[in-house]
Write a protein that holds these residues in place. Structure first.
Motif, PDB file in Angstrom:
ATOM      1  N   LEU A 532       0.838  -1.185   0.000  1.00  0.00           N
ATOM      2  CA  LEU A 532       0.000   0.000   0.000  1.00  0.00           C
ATOM      3  C   LEU A 532       0.880   1.244   0.000  1.00  0.00           C
ATOM      4  N   GLY A 533       0.492   2.258  -0.758  1.00  0.00           N
ATOM      5  CA  GLY A 533       1.244   3.501  -0.771  1.00  0.00           C
ATOM      6  C   GLY A 533       2.654   3.313  -1.263  1.00  0.00           C
ATOM      7  N   ARG A 534       3.586   4.112  -0.689  1.00  0.00           N
ATOM      8  CA  ARG A 534       4.997   4.016  -1.067  1.00  0.00           C
ATOM      9  C   ARG A 534       5.798   3.187  -0.075  1.00  0.00           C
ATOM     10  N   MET A 535       5.406   3.247   1.216  1.00  0.00           N
ATOM     11  CA  MET A 535       6.110   2.481   2.242  1.00  0.00           C
ATOM     12  C   MET A 535       5.123   1.978   3.277  1.00  0.00           C
ATOM     13  N   GLY A 536       3.940   1.572   2.823  1.00  0.00           N
ATOM     14  CA  GLY A 536       2.904   1.152   3.738  1.00  0.00           C
ATOM     15  C   GLY A 536       2.918  -0.336   4.004  1.00  0.00           C
ATOM     16  N   PRO A 537       1.829  -0.855   4.575  1.00  0.00           N
ATOM     17  CA  PRO A 537       1.742  -2.294   4.845  1.00  0.00           C
ATOM     18  C   PRO A 537       1.958  -3.092   3.573  1.00  0.00           C
TER      19      PRO A 537
END
Length: 547
Positions: A532-537
């Motif tokens: 998720l996102g750029r550095m998410g889960p």
């Protein structure tokens, strides 16, 4: 996704890590879901009705309306190729079943503004500039060296040709000078733009020395127009020549003529040449400067600039520790170490500079020994920060905003170091901090040139039992397929959040995913990282690419 982060995810396997995928045992023999048809008209597999019947009998609570018959019902899930204790995927919290895949990419980043022509920029103010010399050597009976001018202000400007160049010996006596008109320039080479925190370099050539070697160290002086409209005032930048020129004096060509010095036109630094793996920047290859201080809202701000005056590319930490010392050399306060997510590095090519912004506020701990001075941690060493000549370049003592408190002052980088022209960092990505847990359905084999269909389940793991409105705030996601031979495929898409609605605490929702396997994909083991996102889960799973 950062390649280093992918490596971390691939190598992460603590003893208690749950299996991301599990066989659902919907059929006696697991088959691959690769090759599922999109709605574009590919033939529908013959086992769709049998699969749907088994799903209803198994009590999955999935309505036929939740499926996209051309894709979702392509084939059953398969056994994961990962090993470990199997753990069941969380069940969706809504009666929607699996939410169909959405083939949509995020909006592209805005196009950077065109580079401003030097003629459109104001003339540089010499008090905001720093002069650096480096790299002297002998060349065709002359002594030549590099000279760099650094803009240590937060404003872009243009640099015109120097009015005069002079080389002085250790006693302050002029041993070579250029005269009123500096040779080496043509009419079209008088201007170069200096972005905020930027630099420009030139070659200085010293000719015709017919005396004994001069006392060292020498000092180079560059005289520029002062930048005040309507005046003819000038200002001179000075820099100590770092290498002794006593053994590099030029050849005597004409005893009757004086020694001369000239500079080629200043130009923007060359981009990195690459072709080798850069090492971390060394303190001895860097210079650091601070510009004029400004104030706003009770805080003082300054631009910091570092310059790579070495001969090789090196990597510099974007958010290094900056230390503030008093006049006695006592450490007063430091900015850093870097916060999580700010410890990245970037390439700093020879002659290139990088700038950052630092804030200083809330001095409530008595009367300091002035003047202050700063240093930047670079590896195991430090680089002293030299202030420019601007009258506002001395480090101020900010006012106390928390009286009668005596807490340490606030001293931190408000923007990381970056080279001129680097786009502004994107704002926070919702997917980086949204409290969701990611699980990938089992994967097996995929053939090159086919499409892999799999599921991703997101679970609300909020520590405060708060619901997550996915329909109102939908994160992007990134798929990274890592194949043998270092082949990779990566793309970022929009999650189909609309049908998910509000996800209650502890509940889950499942999304269908499509991933095209490149026709040129090498066969063998592969890994899929979904984030998720750029550095998410994130989660990972393995598969085999085979014909």
């Amino acid at each position: 996704m950062n390649p280093d982060r992918i490596e971390v995810l691939l190598g992460r396997r603590p003893p208690d890590e749950p299996e991301y995928a599990v066989e659902l045992a919907l059929e006696p023999v697991a088959t691959n879901r690769v090759g599922a048809a999109r709605s574009s008209g590919r033939p529908m597999p013959a086992n769709i009705l049998r699969w749907a019947t088994l799903a209803v009998v198994a009590g999955l609570g999935v309505t036929l309306g939740a499926f996209t018959l051309g894709s979702r019902l392509a084939a059953p899930m398969v056994t994961s190729s990962t090993t470990g204790t199997a753990a069941a995927l969380p069940a969706p919290s809504t009666p929607l079943g699996v939410i169909p895949w959405l083939d949509a990419s995020p909006a592209p980043a805005p196009t950077p503004e065109p580079t401003v022509a030097p003629t459109a920029l104001p003339l540089c103010v010499p008090d905001d500039l720093a002069l650096v010399t480096e790299g002297w050597g002998g060349a065709t009976a002359s002594a030549a060296g590099g000279v760099t001018i650094v803009n240590v202000s937060g404003n872009p400007c243009h640099l015109e040709k120097p009015l005069a160049i002079e080389l002085d010996d250790a006693m302050g006596r002029a041993i070579a000078h250029s005269g009123p008109s500096v040779n080496g320039y043509s009419a079209n080479e008088n201007l170069v733009g200096l972005p905020a925190g930027g630099s420009a370099g030139a070659i200085v050539v010293w000719d015709n020395w017919c005396a004994s070697p001069p006392p060292v160290p020498e000092t180079l002086k560059v005289t520029l127009a002062a930048g005040t409209p309507g005046t003819t005032s000038t200002s001179t930048l000075t820099a100590r020549v770092r290498i002794s020129l006593a053994t590099l004096v030029p050849r005597c060509d004409d005893p009757a003529a004086g020694s001369s010095i000239a500079t080629l036109p200043f130009a923007a630094p060359e981009p990195s040449g690459g072709a080798y793996t850069p090492e971390s920047c060394a303190p001895q290859d860097l210079d650091a400067f601070s510009g004029p201080w400004g104030a706003s809202g009770g805080s003082s701000y300054v631009d910091l600039v570092v310059l790579n005056r070495g001969n090789l590319d090196c990597t510099f930490q974007a958010s290094p520790t900056v230390r503030l010392f008093d006049a006695n050399g006592t450490l007063v306060v430091l900015a850093g170490p870097p916060r999580p997510g700010q410890s990245s590095t970037f390439l700093l090519a020879p002659g290139w500079s990088a700038s950052a912004s630092l804030a200083f506020a809330d001095w409530c701990i008595g009367h300091p020994a002035l003047p202050f001075h700063m240093a930047i941690d670079v590896g195991p060493g430090k680089v002293a920060v030299s202030p420019v000549r601007d009258p506002n370049a001395s480090i101020p003592v900010p006012g106390c905003m928390s009286q009668p408190g005596t807490t340490p002052p606030s001293f931190n980088l408000v923007s990381p170091f970056a080279t001129p022209g680097t786009p502004e960092p994107p704002g926070p990505d919702l997917g980086d901090y949204i409290p969701l847990q990611v699980a990938i359905s089992p994967l097996s084999t995929a053939a090159p040139g086919t499409e892999l269909v799999y599921d991703v389940t997101l679970t609300n793991v909020s520590a405060y039992d708060k619901p997550i409105n996915l329909a109102a705030g939908c994160p992007d996601y990134t798929e990274s397929l890592l194949m043998s031979g270092n082949a990779t495929q990566k793309r970022t898409l929009i999650l189909n959040c609309g049908p998910a609605g509000i996800l209650a605490a502890g509940s889950s929702v499942t999304f269908e995913m499509h991933l095209a396997i490149p026709a040129t994909a090498p066969t063998g083991a592969a890994a899929l990282v979904w984030e998720l996102g750029r550095m998410g889960p994130a989660a990972k799973s393995t598969l085999t690419i085979a014909p």
